[in-house]
Design an enzyme around this catalytic site. Structure first.
Site, PDB file in Angstrom:
ATOM      1  N   CYS A   1       1.010  -1.190  -0.041  1.00  0.00           N
ATOM      2  CA  CYS A   1       0.022  -0.023   0.132  1.00  0.00           C
ATOM      3  C   CYS A   1       0.816   1.174   0.192  1.00  0.00           C
ATOM      4  CB  CYS A   1      -0.791   0.066   1.170  1.00  0.00           C
ATOM      5  SG  CYS A   1      -1.939   1.575   1.289  1.00  0.00           S
TER       6      CYS A   1
ATOM      7  N   CYS B   1      -0.140   4.102   2.280  1.00  0.00           N
ATOM      8  CA  CYS B   1      -0.032   3.962   3.793  1.00  0.00           C
ATOM      9  C   CYS B   1       1.361   4.020   4.127  1.00  0.00           C
ATOM     10  CB  CYS B   1      -0.539   2.429   4.200  1.00  0.00           C
ATOM     11  SG  CYS B   1      -1.983   1.940   3.295  1.00  0.00           S
ATOM     12  N   ASP B   2       2.293   3.620   3.199  1.00  0.00           N
ATOM     13  CA  ASP B   2       3.705   3.569   3.665  1.00  0.00           C
ATOM     14  C   ASP B   2       4.754   4.192   2.905  1.00  0.00           C
ATOM     15  OD1 ASP B   2       2.990   1.272   5.421  1.00  0.00           O
ATOM     16  OD2 ASP B   2       3.176  -0.003   3.806  1.00  0.00           O
TER      17      ASP B   2
END
Ligand code: NAP
Length: 308
Positions: free
Chosen positions: A136, A139-140
């Site tokens: 993701c 997200c990261d």
């Protein structure tokens, strides 16, 4: 139509589940959505949604998810936090058992459990997940400021993620196993506007690190078998989706890839069980189609409940 004392339960709080929820509650049906973590589903993994009608400048996935959730709650819908383990259809009511042992009952069930990212299944993938390997970008991505990033895949998700990651990466590679991308012409055009080095006809063989973090990805040229090594601090795997159907255990018809088969009313092979969104077999996996299918599933469920 009388749906008094009848309950619809929706598994999954992504766009399909939330749209089904809004239509179900507004139709006067007592409705609960069972959601594993946070309502929003795959929208939460998308930085910006540019093709959802009504947002001429685009909208962040998080914002759209929040808006859909608050719309559902405003009409009196309930959200139950839980991870569904199995569903049972023997009695008149459908039974939903969660992994912690709690159970829910419903007169109609709408499955909107979406899909999850596929894995490559290569050496180093599991070992370094969370230590450089990610599924993701939204997200990261920010953990990789000034670092080298390799994105794997050639579909819409991979191109979108590669473009997104250029804002953090010192160097961004997009590695694809064929010599042409599957992604839409629009995203292929966007890719050209960004500093992404494409590596085509290259199959990931393994991900290597120092035991703590990722250091490189090893590829094999599929036409020549030549081995290549690319230094990378982050490897973002974006090679497609698989439906979240583990809890169904073959109790409704699925296609060979596991996607639930529905008709145009979003009815499954089991009476009183409907499905919508990325968990079903269809041609277009988008937020807008998920919402339409959610609305249809809720309308069909209401009809079913009224006739009970
Ligand atoms: P996808 O379209 O299925 O693409 C998966 C990509 O990964 C393909 O290029 C595939 O290669 C490659 N791949 C699969 N298995 C692999 C393996 N073992 N090793 C190496 N490469 C592998 O999946 P997606 O990009 O996640 O998209 C899923 C759906 O969501 C699609 O319908 C897409 O249109 C939609 N989506 C839309 C948007 C948007 O409109 N903005 C954004 C994201 C997703 P091959 O091409 O060789 O098969």
């Amino acid at each position: 139509m009388n749906t008094e004392n009848k309950k619809a339960t929706i598994i999954g709080g992504g766009p399909a589940g939330l749209a089904a929820g809004v239509y179900s509650v507004r139709a006067g049906v007592k409705t609960a959505i069972i959601e594993k973590l946070f309502a929003g589903g795959s929208m939460l993994l998308t930085e910006k949604i540019d093709n959802y009608p009504g947002f001429p400048e685009g909208v962040s996935g998080y914002e759209l998810a929040e808006k859909m959730k608050s719309q559902y709650l405003r009409f009196g819908g309930e959200i139950i936090q839980g991870d569904v383990d199995e569903v049972f259809f023997e009695g008149v009511r459908k039974r939903i058992r969660m992994k912690d042992g709690r159970e829910e009952e419903a007169d109609a069930l709408i499955i909107a459990s979406g899909s999850s990212r596929k894995k490559l299944g290569i050496e180093g993938e599991d070992e370094y997940t969370g230590k450089g390997v990610s599924f993701c970008a939204v997200c990261d991505g920010a953990f990789f400021k000034g670092k080298k990033i390799a994105v794997i895949g050639g579909g819409d998700s991979a191109l979108e993620e590669a473009v997104y990651l250029t804002r953090f990466a010192e160097k961004c590679y997009l590695i694809h196993r064929r010599d042409e991308f599957r992604a839409s012409a629009y995203l292929q055009n966007e890719l050209k506007k960004h500093s992404v080095q494409t590596v085509l006809s290259a199959v990931p063989e393994r991900i290597e690190g120092d035991g703590k973090t990722v250091k490189r990805v090893i590829l094999r040229r599929n036409k020549t078998d030549e081995m290549l090594s690319f230094e990378a601090d982050g490897v973002f795997i974006s090679i497609g989706q698989k439906p979240n159907v583990e809890f169904i255990n073959g109790k409704v018809e699925q296609n060979p890839a596991g996607y639930i088969v529905t008709n145009y009313k979003m009815e499954t092979s089991e009476k009183g069980v409907f499905a919508c969104g990325d968990v079903i077999k269809k041609t277009l996996y988008q937020v807008v189609t998920a919402c339409g299918e959610g609305a249809t599933a809720a309308a069909s469920a209401e009809k079913y409940l009224s006739a009970m």
